[in-house]
Scaffold this motif. Sequence first.
Motif, PDB file in Angstrom:
ATOM      1  N   THR A 333      25.093  -9.505  48.646  1.00 56.30           N
ATOM      2  CA  THR A 333      24.224 -10.383  49.817  1.00 56.30           C
ATOM      3  C   THR A 333      24.897 -10.338  50.967  1.00 56.30           C
ATOM      4  O   THR A 333      25.916 -10.754  51.271  1.00 56.30           O
ATOM      5  CB  THR A 333      24.038 -11.916  48.940  1.00 56.30           C
ATOM      6  OG1 THR A 333      23.620 -11.737  47.524  1.00 56.30           O
ATOM      7  CG2 THR A 333      23.361 -12.797  49.493  1.00 56.30           C
ATOM      8  N   ALA A 334      23.785 -10.646  51.887  1.00 56.73           N
ATOM      9  CA  ALA A 334      24.231 -10.890  53.347  1.00 56.73           C
ATOM     10  C   ALA A 334      24.634 -12.239  53.378  1.00 56.73           C
ATOM     11  O   ALA A 334      24.607 -13.081  52.621  1.00 56.73           O
ATOM     12  CB  ALA A 334      22.951 -10.685  54.424  1.00 56.73           C
ATOM     13  N   SER A 335      25.534 -12.479  54.539  1.00 59.31           N
ATOM     14  CA  SER A 335      26.368 -13.686  54.570  1.00 59.31           C
ATOM     15  C   SER A 335      25.457 -14.923  54.841  1.00 59.31           C
ATOM     16  O   SER A 335      25.727 -15.968  54.548  1.00 59.31           O
ATOM     17  CB  SER A 335      27.459 -13.569  56.046  1.00 59.31           C
ATOM     18  OG  SER A 335      26.454 -13.038  57.070  1.00 59.31           O
ATOM     19  N   ASP A 336      24.337 -14.879  55.434  1.00 62.94           N
ATOM     20  CA  ASP A 336      23.357 -15.791  55.479  1.00 62.94           C
ATOM     21  C   ASP A 336      22.285 -16.164  54.440  1.00 62.94           C
ATOM     22  O   ASP A 336      21.282 -16.674  54.633  1.00 62.94           O
ATOM     23  CB  ASP A 336      22.463 -15.588  56.708  1.00 62.94           C
ATOM     24  CG  ASP A 336      21.765 -14.417  56.701  1.00 62.94           C
ATOM     25  OD1 ASP A 336      21.711 -13.616  55.863  1.00 62.94           O
ATOM     26  OD2 ASP A 336      20.835 -14.355  57.917  1.00 62.94           O
ATOM     27  N   SER A 337      22.479 -15.422  53.198  1.00 60.73           N
ATOM     28  CA  SER A 337      21.457 -15.216  52.172  1.00 60.73           C
ATOM     29  C   SER A 337      22.041 -15.545  51.060  1.00 60.73           C
ATOM     30  O   SER A 337      21.219 -15.828  50.053  1.00 60.73           O
ATOM     31  CB  SER A 337      20.961 -13.848  51.915  1.00 60.73           C
ATOM     32  OG  SER A 337      20.643 -13.211  53.207  1.00 60.73           O
ATOM     33  N   TYR A 338      22.916 -16.187  50.737  1.00 66.00           N
ATOM     34  CA  TYR A 338      23.467 -16.474  49.653  1.00 66.00           C
ATOM     35  C   TYR A 338      22.874 -17.747  48.867  1.00 66.00           C
ATOM     36  O   TYR A 338      22.267 -17.593  47.847  1.00 66.00           O
ATOM     37  CB  TYR A 338      24.918 -17.138  49.493  1.00 66.00           C
ATOM     38  CG  TYR A 338      26.166 -16.133  49.585  1.00 66.00           C
ATOM     39  CD1 TYR A 338      26.421 -15.121  48.495  1.00 66.00           C
ATOM     40  CD2 TYR A 338      26.558 -15.844  50.822  1.00 66.00           C
ATOM     41  CE1 TYR A 338      27.324 -13.941  48.657  1.00 66.00           C
ATOM     42  CE2 TYR A 338      27.488 -14.796  51.183  1.00 66.00           C
ATOM     43  CZ  TYR A 338      27.711 -13.775  49.789  1.00 66.00           C
ATOM     44  OH  TYR A 338      28.805 -12.810  49.870  1.00 66.00           O
ATOM     45  N   VAL A 339      22.425 -18.675  49.457  1.00 60.99           N
ATOM     46  CA  VAL A 339      21.570 -19.993  48.993  1.00 60.99           C
ATOM     47  C   VAL A 339      20.233 -19.460  48.516  1.00 60.99           C
ATOM     48  O   VAL A 339      19.837 -19.836  47.420  1.00 60.99           O
ATOM     49  CB  VAL A 339      21.459 -21.056  50.100  1.00 60.99           C
ATOM     50  CG1 VAL A 339      20.496 -21.984  49.436  1.00 60.99           C
ATOM     51  CG2 VAL A 339      22.793 -21.624  50.521  1.00 60.99           C
ATOM     52  N   GLY A 340      19.529 -18.734  49.347  1.00 59.99           N
ATOM     53  CA  GLY A 340      18.257 -18.225  49.176  1.00 59.99           C
ATOM     54  C   GLY A 340      18.115 -17.066  47.706  1.00 59.99           C
ATOM     55  O   GLY A 340      17.390 -17.121  47.175  1.00 59.99           O
ATOM     56  N   VAL A 341      19.281 -16.366  47.902  1.00 62.37           N
ATOM     57  CA  VAL A 341      19.308 -15.311  46.931  1.00 62.37           C
ATOM     58  C   VAL A 341      19.550 -16.022  45.261  1.00 62.37           C
ATOM     59  O   VAL A 341      18.944 -15.867  44.491  1.00 62.37           O
ATOM     60  CB  VAL A 341      20.605 -14.356  46.856  1.00 62.37           C
ATOM     61  CG1 VAL A 341      20.870 -13.445  45.720  1.00 62.37           C
ATOM     62  CG2 VAL A 341      20.005 -13.316  48.032  1.00 62.37           C
ATOM     63  N   ILE A 342      20.442 -17.025  45.261  1.00 64.16           N
ATOM     64  CA  ILE A 342      20.891 -17.628  44.119  1.00 64.16           C
ATOM     65  C   ILE A 342      19.564 -18.606  43.765  1.00 64.16           C
ATOM     66  O   ILE A 342      19.069 -18.578  42.263  1.00 64.16           O
ATOM     67  CB  ILE A 342      22.005 -18.685  44.370  1.00 64.16           C
ATOM     68  CG1 ILE A 342      23.163 -17.960  44.455  1.00 64.16           C
ATOM     69  CG2 ILE A 342      22.209 -19.556  43.269  1.00 64.16           C
ATOM     70  CD1 ILE A 342      24.662 -18.632  45.045  1.00 64.16           C
ATOM     71  N   LEU A 343      18.892 -18.999  44.680  1.00 66.20           N
ATOM     72  CA  LEU A 343      17.595 -20.076  44.248  1.00 66.20           C
ATOM     73  C   LEU A 343      16.726 -19.067  43.622  1.00 66.20           C
ATOM     74  O   LEU A 343      15.773 -19.365  42.682  1.00 66.20           O
ATOM     75  CB  LEU A 343      17.125 -20.714  45.298  1.00 66.20           C
ATOM     76  CG  LEU A 343      18.182 -21.921  45.816  1.00 66.20           C
ATOM     77  CD1 LEU A 343      17.563 -22.641  47.078  1.00 66.20           C
ATOM     78  CD2 LEU A 343      18.287 -22.855  44.752  1.00 66.20           C
TER      79      LEU A 343
END
Length: 692
Positions: A333-343
């Motif tokens: 996962t890209a560094s700015d994408s963790y929240v969106g990926v998990i959700l």
Amino acid sequence: MSTATTSAAEAGTVQKKGGLRVAVQKFGTFLSSMIMPNIAAFIAWGLITALFIPDGFFPNEKIATMVSAMVIYLLPLLIAYTGGKLVYDVRGGVVGAIATMGVIMGTSSPVFIGEDGAAAPMFLGAMIMGPLAAWCMKKLDSLWDGKIRPGFEMLVNNFSAGIFAAIAAIGSMFLLTPVMNLFTQVAGAIVEFLVNTGLLPLTSLIIEPAKVLFLNNAINHGLITPLGSAESLEQGKSILFLLEANPGPGLGILLAYMVFGRGTARATAPGAAIIHFVGGIHEIYFPYVLMKPQLILAAIAGGMSGIAVFQIFHVGLRAPAAPGSIIAILAQTASDSYVGVILGVLAAAAVSFAVASVILKLSKQTEDSLAEATAKMEGMKGKKSSVSSALAGGAADAQNTISKIVFACDAGMGSSAMGASVLRNKIKDAGFGSDVSVVNSAINNLKDEFDLVVVHEDLLHRAETPTPSAMHVAVDNFMGSPRYDEIVELIREQRDGGSAQGAETSVPVAAAAGAGTGAAAGSAGGAAAAAPEREEAPSSANAAPVDGGKQILSTDSIKLGASAESRAAAIDQAGNLLVDTGAVDRAYVEAMHERESSVSTFMGNGLAIPHGTNEAKSAIHDSAMSFIRYDRPVDWGGQEVKYVIGIAGADGQHLGLLAKIAKIFSKKESLAQLEAAQTPEEILEIFGKVNG
């Protein structure tokens, strides 16, 4: 119409109906076979990208220089080599990689794309050019196969490969490059349209059903991975990597079974959920969908919901996540994408769970057969699924009875033919000869189409790679291994419930433990005691009937009362007799030593059958055998050998005699006759009508 005829007709109808699906599956499997061995390289590229590019966790200008070089050159060349190797072994891999350099430069060099142009990773070009160049090289080699004068093989082979690879590279640069550029532009425009219009979630209508039908490889590795990698190179991440890898839809279905399922399905769902979500093995939930085909709606709804969330948060992965585990996804996962990926993963699981729960609650209150669904899934996949069968309580194993057995050795013409003949006799004696086929093959020619593979213990790991779906049994000799009785017992149990005799040493345990020990003559004394008088030639991938006009074994190539101080000396004696017949060149004797250095040709019961490597077939002019009986046993790598039979097999003409030899050396009375024989003529008489 008989039942057999009806069944055959039904099978033909089913095959026609599934012809297109099977063809696409095979195509997808081939694409996957080029990508999957190189997933570690994709992961390495993704980690270097995530850590060291300017926007990474630990920016490093020097290390970051590897990012573009890896995706433009390294990864496509690895794919091209792997694809070429699948078609034509290492030679095909090398030629395929060289040929692919042309299309790589054509889509990345400033000479072609200009100073301001964006390089496109040529994964698709590599998938095309690697196998294609290897196939062409294979066809070219067949034109002069067997026509090269001895001593010039290396010169011709190296120069022909080099010249053709250079031509293919130039050809791919000017012929394939325009095609790849056009395809990349069109595919990129379609993806951009779907993203800009918010229609990307609709791809789940194709991807989720394709996963359950095992058509996802053609979509994922043939299209998504190449396009996603190009987008990641340009933008640092790509949402495309999440379209198929998202474990949320499958997790939701398994959670629904945990709450609303029944019987075996409910009991096994928790274990399947862990394997799926953490292990990344998505096929574990496919049988649960096949039990209730309506559940594909849950998978589609979950997939669409997850993609919608991914789009809202503008997330992406830096590289493919394979396998599709939550751990692999978060690692890429890209560094700015963790929240969106998990959700997105959670949203997919929640929606899938909700839809699947309604379907399961409204379905009939009957216990579904997970074993039947698993067997159906394996039928679509074309091979056994170890994880699904395990969770089905082994019930699916009963569906996969042993019907095709292969013996594999280095060259496929000596050791394996002997072992195949011995086991074939045992299976016939047990009454299952019409149900089970036993063939032999060179280990390099193995395909994943057998139920059971028997191989020398030294070759076990080489056999496991090309036949992952088969059961593997390792032996230390091919004549008198106790594993043969265990195989027959397993076949008996599968066919008619059999007796429990020999259950303590079942074949799976034997395979895990390695080879059996000891090959005393008595251990195989009854191997063919009830065999018919005439033995058929082994059914083999390279078998051919014995030519009635050709003397394979003659009195001139039989030597009695011989002596040898070492195994090497005995091989020389056997090889020299073959050379004297004019059937082989002197180089074949060296190949016999080379073969012996890799895997022993000791057969058991005092017999060794030295022969050349598979690569030495060009030194064989005709089939021939030599027979030597020693007064004092020869030390054969710690085993005592009194009989040495040298083999040179051309077109399988020697296999009929090998079957006779296998039968003779498995009988105590025949061994006694060989020991008492005083002349070469008596030896020929024991072997029977060997030349006709």
